[in-house]
Scaffold this motif. Structure first.
Motif, PDB file in Angstrom:
ATOM      1  N   UNK A   1      22.403   5.754  41.904  1.00 28.81           N
ATOM      2  CA  UNK A   1      21.629   5.584  43.135  1.00 28.81           C
ATOM      3  C   UNK A   1      20.535   6.641  43.256  1.00 28.81           C
ATOM      4  N   UNK A   2      20.823   7.846  42.835  1.00 27.51           N
ATOM      5  CA  UNK A   2      19.821   8.913  42.858  1.00 27.51           C
ATOM      6  C   UNK A   2      18.632   8.536  41.975  1.00 27.51           C
TER       7      UNK A   2
ATOM      8  N   UNK B   1       8.313  14.059  45.265  1.00 29.96           N
ATOM      9  CA  UNK B   1       8.185  15.378  45.876  1.00 29.96           C
ATOM     10  C   UNK B   1       9.382  15.803  46.704  1.00 29.96           C
ATOM     11  N   UNK B   2      10.311  14.880  46.962  1.00 27.57           N
ATOM     12  CA  UNK B   2      11.504  15.237  47.743  1.00 27.57           C
ATOM     13  C   UNK B   2      12.435  16.092  46.886  1.00 27.57           C
ATOM     14  N   UNK B   3      13.154  16.964  47.517  1.00 26.11           N
ATOM     15  CA  UNK B   3      14.120  17.800  46.800  1.00 26.11           C
ATOM     16  C   UNK B   3      15.224  16.915  46.220  1.00 26.11           C
ATOM     17  N   UNK B   4      15.653  17.250  45.023  1.00 27.06           N
ATOM     18  CA  UNK B   4      16.682  16.430  44.377  1.00 27.06           C
ATOM     19  C   UNK B   4      17.960  16.383  45.207  1.00 27.06           C
ATOM     20  N   UNK B   5      18.261  17.466  45.907  1.00 26.99           N
ATOM     21  CA  UNK B   5      19.461  17.498  46.758  1.00 26.99           C
ATOM     22  C   UNK B   5      19.334  16.484  47.908  1.00 26.99           C
TER      23      UNK B   5
ATOM     24  N   UNK C   1      19.911  13.076  46.492  1.00 29.50           N
ATOM     25  CA  UNK C   1      21.340  12.913  46.205  1.00 29.50           C
ATOM     26  C   UNK C   1      22.130  12.653  47.495  1.00 29.50           C
ATOM     27  N   UNK C   2      21.768  13.331  48.566  1.00 32.76           N
ATOM     28  CA  UNK C   2      22.444  13.080  49.854  1.00 32.76           C
ATOM     29  C   UNK C   2      22.192  11.650  50.325  1.00 32.76           C
ATOM     30  N   UNK C   3      20.968  11.160  50.135  1.00 31.90           N
ATOM     31  CA  UNK C   3      20.686   9.772  50.498  1.00 31.90           C
ATOM     32  C   UNK C   3      21.524   8.828  49.625  1.00 31.90           C
ATOM     33  N   UNK C   4      21.637   9.140  48.351  1.00 36.57           N
ATOM     34  CA  UNK C   4      22.455   8.316  47.445  1.00 36.57           C
ATOM     35  C   UNK C   4      23.906   8.286  47.917  1.00 36.57           C
TER      36      UNK C   4
END
Length: 178
Positions: A121-122, A131-135, A138-141
């Motif tokens: 999902x990420x 440009x969004x932070x990977x964290x 991942x939280x959205x995923x």
């Protein structure tokens, strides 16, 4: 394995019975114990096979199209299909609900399923948020994974796949996923 998978998707890990599986496939319980000495061994094998199958399926979705909307429609369709199959649940989702009752080897496989889904999902969501932070992605995923699992659970509780469809559409409309 197929009979065990069906049992878990319908009744959870706690509903898994060597005797019932043996009866369903026409063998003696001892024959199943020969291959899977413990219920934990069988549960882990079921979750491992399910996770491996899911991983291949998800990779196939991305290979066919990297378009997030297409990927998410395919993703939701997989969870929906379990409901269409006698109102069953995602095998690892229903096992996750029994987390405290699972032996460590089963927990590890259920956790691996979650990790694979969130990682996939990420990948799907990242292009929509340059440009969004990977964290943050991942939280959205994680939120999408929880939302899809929750939609499946609510629809199963109502024995109505249209509830799943309505919830997924509401998630789309709210912007949780494409």
């Amino acid at each position: 394995m197929a009979a065990g998978r069906t049992t878990v998707q319908a009744h959870g890990y706690n509903g898994l019975s060597f005797r019932e599986i043996a009866k369903a496939v026409g063998v003696k319980s001892a024959s199943i114990h020969y291959h899977f000495p413990t219920k934990g061994d069988l549960g882990a094998a079921l979750a491992r096979a399910y996770t491996d199958e899911a991983s291949e399926l998800l990779d196939g979705f991305l290979a066919a199209s990297e378009e997030p909307t297409v990927c998410m429609k395919n993703y939701a369709r997989v969870f929906r299909s379990a409901l269409l199959n006698d109102n069953r649940m995602c095998l690892c989702g229903i096992m996750a609900a029994e987390h405290d009752d699972l032996p460590p080897e089963v927990k590890a496989e259920v956790d691996r399923f979650t990790e694979i889904n969130i990682r996939w999902l990420t990948k799907v969501l990242a292009p929509r948020r340059p440009g969004a932070a990977s964290k943050a992605i991942q939280r959205q995923a994680q939120a999408v994974f929880a939302a899809i699992q929750g939609a499946q659970l609510v629809a199963r509780g109502r024995s109505d796949v249209t509830v799943f469809d309505e919830i997924v559409e509401a998630y789309r409309a709210a912007g949780l996923f494409p």
